[in-house]
Design an enzyme around this catalytic site. Structure first.
Site, PDB file in Angstrom:
ATOM      1  N   ASP A   1      97.437 -58.162  20.606  1.00 14.27           N
ATOM      2  CA  ASP A   1      96.733 -58.306  21.263  1.00 14.27           C
ATOM      3  C   ASP A   1      95.005 -58.329  20.870  1.00 14.27           C
ATOM      4  O   ASP A   1      95.096 -58.052  20.037  1.00 14.27           O
ATOM      5  CB  ASP A   1      97.408 -56.649  22.145  1.00 14.27           C
TER       6      ASP A   1
ATOM      7  N   HIS B   1      97.889 -56.485  16.354  1.00 11.46           N
ATOM      8  CA  HIS B   1      97.172 -56.791  17.761  1.00 11.46           C
ATOM      9  C   HIS B   1      96.278 -57.573  16.479  1.00 11.46           C
ATOM     10  O   HIS B   1      96.122 -57.366  15.592  1.00 11.46           O
ATOM     11  CB  HIS B   1      95.602 -55.607  17.534  1.00 11.46           C
TER      12      HIS B   1
HETATM   13 ZN    ZN Z   1      94.973 -53.532  24.229  1.00 14.84          ZN
END
Ligand code: ZN
Length: 192
Positions: free
Chosen positions: A17, A159
């Site tokens: 992400d 991430h």
């Molecule tokens: Zn996020």
């Protein structure tokens, strides 16, 4: 790929992400390629605008791109109309960059706007294992969380803006490979 789970094989969906990121995303792409793994990248429209060629690299390498809002807004605090505008704007940016609309939407913080979702055409995808890599910024901790909780059909959240996750990914995939996992995208998992 979609039939793997029903064949009794173990599958896992890796998700990254908050990117794309100019350094970490290419590093992650190289590691995924090394392990012949596919993943889903939940991108921000604002960063796709900043890094169109990295976005295209992700798409052209066969990974799936998801919508993670324009600039990480908490959609649950917006009106349904404004939240939808935010998602549609991001859809349009990703489509203009890759030629394809993102297949799923992951609301930032997992904060859903249920009213908006009624008028949205894409499915929502949350996650099963939150590595908290943004908080610990420690690759070994991220790896340990995955080892502790991984199971077939699970969605792992990392991430691609976190250098520690980009660095640890080779170790993580070596482990998952050894455990017999295959890698599916979110839409492949949802189709199952
Ligand atoms: Zn996020």
């Amino acid at each position: 790929m979609a039939s793997l789970k029903s064949n009794g094989q173990r599958v896992v969906a890796l998700t990254f992400d908050d990117g794309p990121h100019p350094k970490n995303t290419p590093k992650i792409l190289a590691t995924l390629k090394k392990h012949e793994a596919t993943a889903t990248f939940y991108m921000l429209g604002s960063l796709v605008n900043e890094h169109p060629s990295i976005t295209k690299d992700v798409f052209n390498a066969g990974h799936e791109i998801g919508n993670h809002s324009y600039s990480h807004e908490n959609l649950s605090t917006l009106s349904a109309k404004n939240a939808l505008k935010n998602i549609n704007k991001t859809n349009a940016i990703i489509k203009a960059t890759t030629g394809f609309e993102p297949l799923t939407v992951r609301p930032p913080y997992g904060a859903r706007n249920v009213k908006m979702e009624k008028s949205m055409h894409q499915p929502i995808a949350i996650w099963d294992i939150d590595t908290l890599d943004w908080k610990t910024r420690n690759g070994a901790t991220t790896f340990q969380r995955i080892k502790d909780s991984v199971h077939s059909g699970c969605i792992i959240l990392m991430h691609d803006i976190q250098p520690s996750s980009a660095e640890e990914l080779d170790e993580i995939l070596t482990y998952l490979d050894r455990k017999g996992y295959s890698y599916v995208t979110i839409s492949q998992l949802q189709a199952n």
